[in-house]
Design an enzyme around this catalytic site. Structure first.
Site, mmCIF file in Angstrom:
data_model
loop_
_atom_site.group_PDB
_atom_site.id
_atom_site.type_symbol
_atom_site.label_atom_id
_atom_site.label_comp_id
_atom_site.label_asym_id
_atom_site.label_seq_id
_atom_site.Cartn_x
_atom_site.Cartn_y
_atom_site.Cartn_z
ATOM 1 N N ASP A 1 0.773 -1.200 -0.046
ATOM 2 C CA ASP A 1 0.062 -0.111 0.123
ATOM 3 C C ASP A 1 0.957 1.284 -0.068
ATOM 4 O O ASP A 1 1.195 1.860 1.174
ATOM 5 C CB ASP A 1 -0.970 0.229 1.351
ATOM 6 C CG ASP A 1 -1.870 -1.208 1.116
ATOM 7 O OD1 ASP A 1 -2.453 -1.702 0.123
ATOM 8 O OD2 ASP A 1 -2.246 -1.694 2.347
ATOM 9 N N LYS B 1 0.730 -8.202 -2.401
ATOM 10 C CA LYS B 1 -0.665 -7.829 -2.569
ATOM 11 C C LYS B 1 -0.785 -6.367 -3.236
ATOM 12 O O LYS B 1 0.120 -5.470 -2.668
ATOM 13 C CB LYS B 1 -1.687 -7.670 -1.512
ATOM 14 C CG LYS B 1 -3.072 -7.257 -1.730
ATOM 15 C CD LYS B 1 -4.100 -7.454 -0.647
ATOM 16 C CE LYS B 1 -4.166 -6.324 0.411
ATOM 17 N NZ LYS B 1 -4.968 -5.161 -0.120
ATOM 18 N N ASP C 1 -5.573 -7.071 -5.509
ATOM 19 C CA ASP C 1 -7.018 -6.685 -4.582
ATOM 20 C C ASP C 1 -7.639 -5.590 -5.319
ATOM 21 O O ASP C 1 -7.686 -4.300 -5.192
ATOM 22 C CB ASP C 1 -6.331 -6.251 -3.456
ATOM 23 C CG ASP C 1 -7.535 -6.104 -2.127
ATOM 24 O OD1 ASP C 1 -8.573 -6.364 -2.476
ATOM 25 O OD2 ASP C 1 -7.245 -5.495 -1.105
ATOM 26 N N LYS D 1 -11.277 -6.103 -5.929
ATOM 27 C CA LYS D 1 -12.733 -5.820 -5.589
ATOM 28 C C LYS D 1 -13.658 -5.500 -6.711
ATOM 29 O O LYS D 1 -14.475 -4.550 -6.307
ATOM 30 C CB LYS D 1 -12.915 -4.692 -4.206
ATOM 31 C CG LYS D 1 -11.722 -5.184 -3.126
ATOM 32 C CD LYS D 1 -12.306 -4.292 -2.046
ATOM 33 C CE LYS D 1 -11.468 -4.625 -0.659
ATOM 34 N NZ LYS D 1 -10.060 -4.483 -0.636
ATOM 35 N N ASP E 1 -19.717 -5.163 -10.472
ATOM 36 C CA ASP E 1 -20.248 -4.538 -11.911
ATOM 37 C C ASP E 1 -21.473 -5.376 -12.370
ATOM 38 O O ASP E 1 -21.627 -6.533 -11.895
ATOM 39 C CB ASP E 1 -19.260 -4.289 -12.972
ATOM 40 C CG ASP E 1 -19.805 -3.122 -13.741
ATOM 41 O OD1 ASP E 1 -20.873 -2.830 -14.077
ATOM 42 O OD2 ASP E 1 -18.866 -2.001 -13.784
ATOM 43 N N ILE E 2 -21.862 -5.279 -13.537
ATOM 44 C CA ILE E 2 -22.715 -6.193 -14.178
ATOM 45 C C ILE E 2 -22.148 -7.234 -14.586
ATOM 46 O O ILE E 2 -20.733 -7.475 -14.705
ATOM 47 C CB ILE E 2 -23.716 -5.706 -15.472
ATOM 48 C CG1 ILE E 2 -22.613 -4.981 -16.446
ATOM 49 C CG2 ILE E 2 -24.675 -4.362 -14.871
ATOM 50 C CD1 ILE E 2 -23.529 -4.812 -17.758
ATOM 51 N N THR F 1 -19.756 -7.232 -17.478
ATOM 52 C CA THR F 1 -18.381 -6.431 -17.567
ATOM 53 C C THR F 1 -17.406 -7.312 -16.451
ATOM 54 O O THR F 1 -16.284 -7.508 -16.619
ATOM 55 C CB THR F 1 -18.631 -5.203 -16.690
ATOM 56 O OG1 THR F 1 -19.693 -4.499 -17.578
ATOM 57 C CG2 THR F 1 -17.522 -4.300 -16.527
ATOM 58 N N THR G 1 -14.973 -4.944 6.374
ATOM 59 C CA THR G 1 -14.693 -4.981 7.904
ATOM 60 C C THR G 1 -15.138 -3.448 8.438
ATOM 61 O O THR G 1 -15.228 -3.238 9.530
ATOM 62 C CB THR G 1 -13.407 -5.449 8.105
ATOM 63 O OG1 THR G 1 -12.407 -4.711 7.139
ATOM 64 C CG2 THR G 1 -13.269 -6.861 8.153
ATOM 65 N N ARG H 1 -1.714 -7.987 13.425
ATOM 66 C CA ARG H 1 -0.842 -7.476 14.360
ATOM 67 C C ARG H 1 0.084 -8.118 15.241
ATOM 68 O O ARG H 1 -0.500 -9.299 15.667
ATOM 69 C CB ARG H 1 -1.510 -6.386 15.161
ATOM 70 C CG ARG H 1 -2.132 -5.416 14.429
ATOM 71 C CD ARG H 1 -1.173 -4.478 13.693
ATOM 72 N NE ARG H 1 -2.004 -3.282 12.877
ATOM 73 C CZ ARG H 1 -2.226 -3.298 11.751
ATOM 74 N NH1 ARG H 1 -2.112 -4.690 10.946
ATOM 75 N NH2 ARG H 1 -2.858 -2.409 10.826
ATOM 76 N N ARG I 1 1.240 -2.280 7.121
ATOM 77 C CA ARG I 1 2.101 -1.670 8.000
ATOM 78 C C ARG I 1 2.978 -2.068 9.113
ATOM 79 O O ARG I 1 4.007 -1.846 9.168
ATOM 80 C CB ARG I 1 1.343 -0.421 8.790
ATOM 81 C CG ARG I 1 0.505 0.250 7.757
ATOM 82 C CD ARG I 1 -0.440 1.286 8.230
ATOM 83 N NE ARG I 1 -1.805 0.446 8.287
ATOM 84 C CZ ARG I 1 -2.807 0.686 8.645
ATOM 85 N NH1 ARG I 1 -3.268 2.190 8.932
ATOM 86 N NH2 ARG I 1 -3.933 -0.171 8.697
#
Ligand code: C5P
Length: 232
Positions: free
Chosen positions: A14, A36, A63, A65, A68-69, A72, A119, A180, A210
């Site tokens: 990220d 990822k 990742d 996510k 859509d229809i 697609t 979440t 964690r 992180r």
């Protein structure tokens, strides 16, 4: 460290820039085998980095996510499947989306993972959508829908993993973020578990961001996570 244990750790890249992500990958070297790439990095040459990682022999989880229809989703998943990546997320809100993703994947080795309930959503957020079920019940309902639609697994917190494992199948993949180390900073994560707790609850892979990416020594942080994986 056995390759099978190493493969259980997925490091979330990220980052807001390609160079930052590339630098972390180079720093981690052979310690980490699975990465990822999410929506943030995607728009900073994340797809190019993902292809480089595959060329370097790493595994890659996109990742994205998708929701859509059916037409697609099917075509978008087919495009990703053709690129040779390992995992892809789609939203697991309905059978049509999931069945379309399965059709688009065809015979490619790409594993499809459903996001059941984000979440970040609680009972009030579900009520806004006209849903009266508890988040926990909805997670289990959607995990079963995903299994029936031919999806390979779900993204789930460590606290949901055991119930999902019991409600689905032994070979259904459970990939768990919100990890964690004992005593580590929770940050914005709410339903956190340690690496070994998540794996003992039934997770196949853990996604760690992180605790590794923001560590002063990312390589030794990743090694500490791998040691806890070995404990499980
Ligand atoms: O930095 P941290 O370890 O919290 O990162 C967790 C990663 O897993 C992030 O990429 C985040 O978007 C992702 N994720 C999550 N919770 C979910 C689904 C994905 O934290 N339910």
């Amino acid at each position: 460290m056995q390759a099978a244990n190493r493969d259980k750790l997925i490091v979330a890249l990220d980052f807001p820039a390609y160079d930052d992500a590339r630098h972390l990958v180079d720093t981690l070297g052979d310690t980490v085998s699975f990465y990822k790439v999410g929506l943030e990095l995607l728009f900073h040459d994340g797809l190019a980095l993902a292809s480089e990682l595959k060329n370097d022999g790493k595994r890659v989880f996109l990742d994205m996510k998708f929701l859509d229809i059916a037409n697609t989703v099917e075509k978008a998943v087919a495009a990703v499947a053709g690129l040779g990546f390992d995992f892809l997320t789609i939203h697991g809100t309905d059978t049509k989306t999931m069945a379309a993703a399965v059709k688009g994947r065809g015979n490619a080795p790409l594993k499809l993972l459903a996001v059941t309930v984000l979440t970040s959503l609680d009972q009030t957020d579900l009520a806004d959508q006209g849903i009266a079920m508890t988040p926990q019940d909805l997670v289990l309902k959607r995990a079963r829908l995903a299994l029936d639609a031919g999806i390979d697994g779900v993204i789930a917190s460590g606290q949901e993993a055991a119930a999902i494992r019991a409600a689905t199948a032994p070979n259904f993949l459970i990939v768990t973020p919100g990890i964690r180390m004992p005593g580590g900073e929770a940050g914005d994560q709410k339903r956190i578990t340690t690496p070994d707790e998540a794996l003992r609850a039934g997770a196949n892979h853990i996604v760690v961001g992180r605790p590794i990416t923001a560590a002063s020594n990312p390589k030794s942080a990743a090694e500490s996570v791998l040691q806890r994986i070995a404990l499980a």
